[in-house]
Design a protein around this motif. Structure first.
Motif, PDB file in Angstrom:
ATOM      1  N   PHE A 182      -0.010  -3.639  -5.175  1.00 41.99           N
ATOM      2  CA  PHE A 182       1.357  -3.690  -4.678  1.00 41.99           C
ATOM      3  C   PHE A 182       1.638  -2.597  -3.652  1.00 41.99           C
ATOM      4  O   PHE A 182       2.731  -2.535  -3.100  1.00 41.99           O
ATOM      5  CB  PHE A 182       2.348  -3.632  -5.839  1.00 41.99           C
ATOM      6  CG  PHE A 182       2.490  -4.946  -6.544  1.00 41.99           C
ATOM      7  CD1 PHE A 182       3.158  -6.002  -5.940  1.00 41.99           C
ATOM      8  CD2 PHE A 182       1.914  -5.153  -7.782  1.00 41.99           C
ATOM      9  CE1 PHE A 182       3.277  -7.218  -6.569  1.00 41.99           C
ATOM     10  CE2 PHE A 182       2.020  -6.369  -8.415  1.00 41.99           C
ATOM     11  CZ  PHE A 182       2.700  -7.419  -7.815  1.00 41.99           C
ATOM     12  N   VAL A 183       0.646  -1.732  -3.411  1.00 44.72           N
ATOM     13  CA  VAL A 183       0.723  -0.852  -2.255  1.00 44.72           C
ATOM     14  C   VAL A 183       0.568  -1.665  -0.976  1.00 44.72           C
ATOM     15  O   VAL A 183       1.163  -1.348   0.063  1.00 44.72           O
ATOM     16  CB  VAL A 183      -0.363   0.238  -2.345  1.00 44.72           C
ATOM     17  CG1 VAL A 183      -0.452   1.034  -1.043  1.00 44.72           C
ATOM     18  CG2 VAL A 183      -0.085   1.177  -3.515  1.00 44.72           C
ATOM     19  N   ALA A 184      -0.203  -2.747  -1.040  1.00 43.76           N
ATOM     20  CA  ALA A 184      -0.538  -3.509   0.159  1.00 43.76           C
ATOM     21  C   ALA A 184       0.099  -4.888   0.239  1.00 43.76           C
ATOM     22  O   ALA A 184       0.436  -5.361   1.322  1.00 43.76           O
ATOM     23  CB  ALA A 184      -2.064  -3.658   0.256  1.00 43.76           C
ATOM     24  N   ILE A 185       0.274  -5.572  -0.895  1.00 41.87           N
ATOM     25  CA  ILE A 185       0.698  -6.973  -0.858  1.00 41.87           C
ATOM     26  C   ILE A 185       2.071  -7.193  -0.225  1.00 41.87           C
ATOM     27  O   ILE A 185       2.231  -8.127   0.568  1.00 41.87           O
ATOM     28  CB  ILE A 185       0.640  -7.581  -2.277  1.00 41.87           C
ATOM     29  CG1 ILE A 185      -0.818  -7.899  -2.623  1.00 41.87           C
ATOM     30  CG2 ILE A 185       1.494  -8.835  -2.390  1.00 41.87           C
ATOM     31  CD1 ILE A 185      -1.030  -8.447  -4.005  1.00 41.87           C
ATOM     32  N   PRO A 186       3.110  -6.390  -0.531  1.00 41.48           N
ATOM     33  CA  PRO A 186       4.402  -6.652   0.114  1.00 41.48           C
ATOM     34  C   PRO A 186       4.318  -6.680   1.640  1.00 41.48           C
ATOM     35  O   PRO A 186       4.913  -7.550   2.296  1.00 41.48           O
ATOM     36  CB  PRO A 186       5.278  -5.493  -0.379  1.00 41.48           C
ATOM     37  CG  PRO A 186       4.693  -5.135  -1.704  1.00 41.48           C
ATOM     38  CD  PRO A 186       3.219  -5.296  -1.529  1.00 41.48           C
ATOM     39  N   ASN A 235       3.801  -9.858   6.832  1.00 40.14           N
ATOM     40  CA  ASN A 235       3.005 -10.297   7.983  1.00 40.14           C
ATOM     41  C   ASN A 235       2.754 -11.796   7.974  1.00 40.14           C
ATOM     42  O   ASN A 235       2.581 -12.420   9.022  1.00 40.14           O
ATOM     43  CB  ASN A 235       1.663  -9.558   7.998  1.00 40.14           C
ATOM     44  CG  ASN A 235       1.807  -8.074   8.257  1.00 40.14           C
ATOM     45  OD1 ASN A 235       2.816  -7.627   8.832  1.00 40.14           O
ATOM     46  ND2 ASN A 235       0.833  -7.283   7.821  1.00 40.14           N
ATOM     47  N   ALA A 236       2.741 -12.380   6.746  1.00 38.94           N
ATOM     48  CA  ALA A 236       2.509 -13.823   6.626  1.00 38.94           C
ATOM     49  C   ALA A 236       3.783 -14.634   6.842  1.00 38.94           C
ATOM     50  O   ALA A 236       3.752 -15.867   6.752  1.00 38.94           O
ATOM     51  CB  ALA A 236       1.917 -14.147   5.264  1.00 38.94           C
ATOM     52  N   GLY A 237       4.902 -13.950   7.091  1.00 43.04           N
ATOM     53  CA  GLY A 237       6.141 -14.648   7.415  1.00 43.04           C
ATOM     54  C   GLY A 237       7.142 -14.759   6.290  1.00 43.04           C
ATOM     55  O   GLY A 237       8.156 -15.461   6.440  1.00 43.04           O
ATOM     56  N   ASP A 275      -4.974 -14.105   5.858  1.00 41.94           N
ATOM     57  CA  ASP A 275      -3.929 -13.877   6.848  1.00 41.94           C
ATOM     58  C   ASP A 275      -2.814 -14.919   6.811  1.00 41.94           C
ATOM     59  O   ASP A 275      -1.717 -14.660   7.283  1.00 41.94           O
ATOM     60  CB  ASP A 275      -4.521 -13.812   8.266  1.00 41.94           C
ATOM     61  CG  ASP A 275      -5.355 -15.036   8.604  1.00 41.94           C
ATOM     62  OD1 ASP A 275      -5.292 -16.034   7.864  1.00 41.94           O
ATOM     63  OD2 ASP A 275      -6.089 -14.986   9.616  1.00 41.94           O
ATOM     64  N   SER A 276      -3.058 -16.097   6.234  1.00 52.07           N
ATOM     65  CA  SER A 276      -2.022 -17.127   6.216  1.00 52.07           C
ATOM     66  C   SER A 276      -1.282 -17.124   4.878  1.00 52.07           C
ATOM     67  O   SER A 276      -1.785 -16.635   3.856  1.00 52.07           O
ATOM     68  CB  SER A 276      -2.633 -18.509   6.438  1.00 52.07           C
ATOM     69  OG  SER A 276      -3.359 -18.946   5.299  1.00 52.07           O
ATOM     70  N   LEU A 277      -0.074 -17.686   4.874  1.00 50.39           N
ATOM     71  CA  LEU A 277       0.748 -17.712   3.677  1.00 50.39           C
ATOM     72  C   LEU A 277       0.070 -18.481   2.547  1.00 50.39           C
ATOM     73  O   LEU A 277       0.063 -18.026   1.392  1.00 50.39           O
ATOM     74  CB  LEU A 277       2.111 -18.334   4.000  1.00 50.39           C
ATOM     75  CG  LEU A 277       3.055 -18.519   2.805  1.00 50.39           C
ATOM     76  CD1 LEU A 277       3.339 -17.188   2.131  1.00 50.39           C
ATOM     77  CD2 LEU A 277       4.350 -19.194   3.263  1.00 50.39           C
TER      78      LEU A 277
END
Length: 466
Positions: A239-243, A248-250, A306-308
């Motif tokens: 959760f340091v990175a996912i948000p 970035n994925a929109g 990189d995509s949703l």
């Protein structure tokens, strides 16, 4: 038909007092964990508004509660044996509320770090578990502990959904403020709803300092201790990175809840059949390794996502594996912990769990700021694979349960030998000064009434299987 009816009639049922105790204690535990977890999905976004915020310091703010919790987990539990459960719980909730208030009013990242450290200092988990033992009969304790475990899992899922929603309305201040209010509510529940039983020494529920040293040297437990350390390090670190990756994925921050909700629900549903296989078919080792490899695959693929739709699929795979291991590892430890040492083994295990959360937040934020999210996810995935290799060398657990029999003060060598000769009994332990015998047994073969008759020929039934 009559046999089935008799079986249902003899099945232990929670009394009204036990039901009230279990519901109130499960709610108390869940509300506290809810307050700790709600900031995980939003700290790296909302925390950027704090003075002095950096990814490394925000990661530390996320995980610092684990350090103080780990340091105080066993001491608070053993102190509750001396001064009572409720004083420890109320004192812990007051510390937790104070930490929440400090974090809610903080303008700088250091204020939030101090507040989160105090939140962890309200270490009441061991006292709650011991109070469950005090308030429930032996034959109903497994149900009670399962309810507590379910409340923890539910609180984590609810926290991931509520966190972004509350952050949209009032930021971190609202989340921490609500957490403080919940803590005060918990104090009222402790004072006016939870009964006041006498504390009962129980080595399967509370740690014993002399036994803690022994279990720290028990090599069979360390793959599980390392596993829960790593699992909770992952929980905070990702959760340091996912948000930021979802942004970035929109997916705007206020919509993160709507992504977590279906993912968590589906992951839970998919987990259930594997838990059934692990317990009913006695395939615990294979199921845990499967979950670990699922987590590792998700993390390694996250380093390139990189995509949703990729993130949705990978989060589903990750949470499926996480839930599977979160449910299985304590069950495995319960099966292999020596007779009379389960409470001490679980105390070490829980401390490692919280240390993992601290390591995941502090190191995750540092790695993220120094090398980026791809390195973070890839490194975490590699660690999970390494741990799976270690676990693969461990023996599969025998499906044994713990049994405690009150001795009424004494027990002869002949009685101990008779207990050991009973079908299904694999281990017997008689600790000094505890007034009880502890056994490890196969539930299918063990007859509790036979064991109780040996310990107490008057016919009073004392046993429990957990």
């Amino acid at each position: 038909m009559s046999s089935s009816s008799d079986s249902r009639a003899n099945k232990p049922v929670l009394s009204q007092t036990e039901q009230r105790a279990v519901v109130s204690l499960a709610s108390l535990y869940a509300l506290r964990m809810l307050g700790l977890f709600m900031v995980l999905p939003v700290m790296m976004i909302e925390g950027q508004k704090l003075d002095g915020a950096t990814p490394a310091l925000l990661g530390l703010a996320m995980g610092i509660y684990g350090l103080t919790q780990a340091l105080l987990q066993i001491p608070a539990g053993t102190l509750s044996d001396r001064i009572g459960r409720k004083p420890i719980i109320i004192g812990g909730l007051l510390i937790f509320a104070l930490g929440s208030l400090i974090a809610a009013s903080a303008d700088s990242v250091w204020g939030v770090i101090i507040g989160r450290a105090l939140q962890g200092g309200g270490a009441i988990a061991s006292a709650i578990m011991a109070l469950v033992t005090d308030l429930t009969r032996e034959e109903n304790r497994m149900k009670a502990m399962a309810s507590i475990g379910a409340s923890i899992g539910l609180s984590f899922s609810v926290a991931l959904i509520l966190g972004p929603w509350l952050a949209e309305m009032g930021g971190l201040s609202l989340i921490f403020g609500l957490t403080g209010v919940l803590a005060i509510g918990g104090i009222l529940v402790t004072l006016f709803v939870i009964p006041n039983p006498p504390a009962v020494p129980h080595r399967d529920a509370s740690a014993v300092w002399s036994e803690v040293g022994v279990q720290l040297r028990n090599k069979a437990l360390w793959p599980l201790n390392i596993g829960i350390f790593l699992l909770h390090a992952l929980m905070v670190a990702i959760f340091v990175a996912i948000p930021g990756q979802l942004l970035n994925a929109g997916v705007v921050a206020e919509h993160h809840s709507w992504l977590y909700l279906p993912v968590l629900m589906v992951a839970f549903v998919l987990m259930v059949p594997f838990i059934i296989v692990a317990e009913k078919k006695q395939k615990m080792k294979g199921v845990v390794l499967t979950g670990a490899l699922g987590i590792a695959a998700a993390l390694l693929l996250m380093s390139q996502a990189d995509s949703l739709w990729q993130w949705i699929a990978l989060l589903l795979l990750y949470f499926w594996g996480f839930n599977l291991m979160e449910a299985s590892l304590p069950s495995w430890l319960s099966k292999i912990a020596p007779a009379g040492a389960k409470g001490s083994a679980m105390g070490i295990y829980s401390s490692m769990q919280f240390l993992g959360a601290f390591a995941g937040g502090s190191l995750g934020g540092w790695i993220m700021s120094s090398w980026g999210s791809s390195t973070l996810f890839g490194g975490l995935g590699a660690l999970v694979i390494l741990w799976a290799l270690i676990l693969s060398r461990s023996s599969a657990p025998r499906h044994l349960t713990s049994v405690r029999l009150n001795t009424g003060g004494t027990c002869t060598d002949q009685q101990l030998a008779q207990l050991m000769d009973l079908p299904g009994v694999s281990e017997v332990s008689l600790p000094d000064g505890d007034g009880a015998i502890y056994l490890k047994v196969s539930a299918d073969a063990f007859d509790r009434k036979q064991a109780s008759a040996i310990v107490d020929p008057t016919g009073e039934e004392h046993g429990s299987q957990r």
